[in-house]
Design a protein around this motif. Structure first.
Motif, PDB file in Angstrom:
ATOM      1  N   ASP A   1      35.670 -49.803 -90.554  1.00  0.00           N
ATOM      2  CA  ASP A   1      36.043 -51.194 -90.292  1.00  0.00           C
ATOM      3  C   ASP A   1      35.512 -51.685 -88.950  1.00  0.00           C
ATOM      4  N   ARG A   2      35.383 -50.792 -87.975  1.00  0.00           N
ATOM      5  CA  ARG A   2      35.040 -51.181 -86.603  1.00  0.00           C
ATOM      6  C   ARG A   2      33.557 -51.082 -86.263  1.00  0.00           C
ATOM      7  N   TYR A   3      32.788 -50.316 -87.031  1.00  0.00           N
ATOM      8  CA  TYR A   3      31.388 -50.051 -86.688  1.00  0.00           C
ATOM      9  C   TYR A   3      30.469 -50.461 -87.828  1.00  0.00           C
ATOM     10  N   HIS A   4      29.233 -50.817 -87.466  1.00  0.00           N
ATOM     11  CA  HIS A   4      28.218 -51.156 -88.470  1.00  0.00           C
ATOM     12  C   HIS A   4      27.730 -49.906 -89.200  1.00  0.00           C
ATOM     13  N   VAL A   5      27.638 -48.797 -88.452  1.00  0.00           N
ATOM     14  CA  VAL A   5      27.157 -47.531 -89.015  1.00  0.00           C
ATOM     15  C   VAL A   5      28.067 -46.418 -88.506  1.00  0.00           C
ATOM     16  N   VAL A   6      28.418 -45.488 -89.394  1.00  0.00           N
ATOM     17  CA  VAL A   6      29.221 -44.323 -89.021  1.00  0.00           C
ATOM     18  C   VAL A   6      28.475 -43.083 -89.494  1.00  0.00           C
ATOM     19  N   VAL A   7      28.249 -42.147 -88.577  1.00  0.00           N
ATOM     20  CA  VAL A   7      27.633 -40.865 -88.901  1.00  0.00           C
ATOM     21  C   VAL A   7      28.663 -39.787 -88.607  1.00  0.00           C
ATOM     22  N   LEU A   8      28.955 -38.968 -89.591  1.00  0.00           N
ATOM     23  CA  LEU A   8      29.871 -37.843 -89.390  1.00  0.00           C
ATOM     24  C   LEU A   8      29.032 -36.589 -89.190  1.00  0.00           C
ATOM     25  N   ALA A   9      29.007 -36.100 -87.958  1.00  0.00           N
ATOM     26  CA  ALA A   9      28.236 -34.909 -87.612  1.00  0.00           C
ATOM     27  C   ALA A   9      29.197 -33.933 -86.953  1.00  0.00           C
ATOM     28  N   TYR A  10      29.390 -32.795 -87.565  1.00  0.00           N
ATOM     29  CA  TYR A  10      30.403 -31.886 -87.043  1.00  0.00           C
ATOM     30  C   TYR A  10      30.039 -30.441 -87.339  1.00  0.00           C
TER      31      TYR A  10
END
Length: 108
Positions: free
Chosen positions: A77-86
């Motif tokens: 909801d808050r970001y244009h792009v979300v990358v999950l790197a873990y």
């Protein structure tokens, strides 16, 4: 997070903000704690990550567990792009000879 940010910063336009959320209170994860700190390649990597973290359009947010402290839905909801790197939070057994030998440790 820092590897992904490093690639993003290669873009000709740096007209974006990057927020790196990290479960640990300190940055660089396995690079900092999982490899001998006197290894030359590790020192170079940490130096590069420190330069990335110092950029005005990069923000490190430590001690934040995605999925617990902030939900993925909130990030979307808050970001244009979300990358999950873990990385892995625990080791997986491989079932190979010597895996339990003295001096053999998992990366987590």
């Amino acid at each position: 997070g820092f590897y992904t940010t490093q690639e993003l910063l290669k873009s000709p336009s740096h007209q974006f903000q990057v927020d790196i959320f990290e479960k640990s209170a300190v940055p660089f994860g396995l690079v900092r704690y999982g490899v001998a700190p006197d290894h030359p390649e590790v020192k170079n990597c940490i130096t590069t990550f420190e330069e990335i973290a110092a950029r005005p359009n990069v923000r490190f947010l430590g001690n934040v567990a995605v999925g617990y402290d902030i939900k993925v839905e909130e990030l979307l909801d808050r970001y244009h792009v979300v990358v999950l790197a873990y990385g892995a939070g625990s080791d997986n057994k491989l079932g190979i000879p010597g895996e339990e030998a003295a001096g053999c440790y998992g990366s987590s």
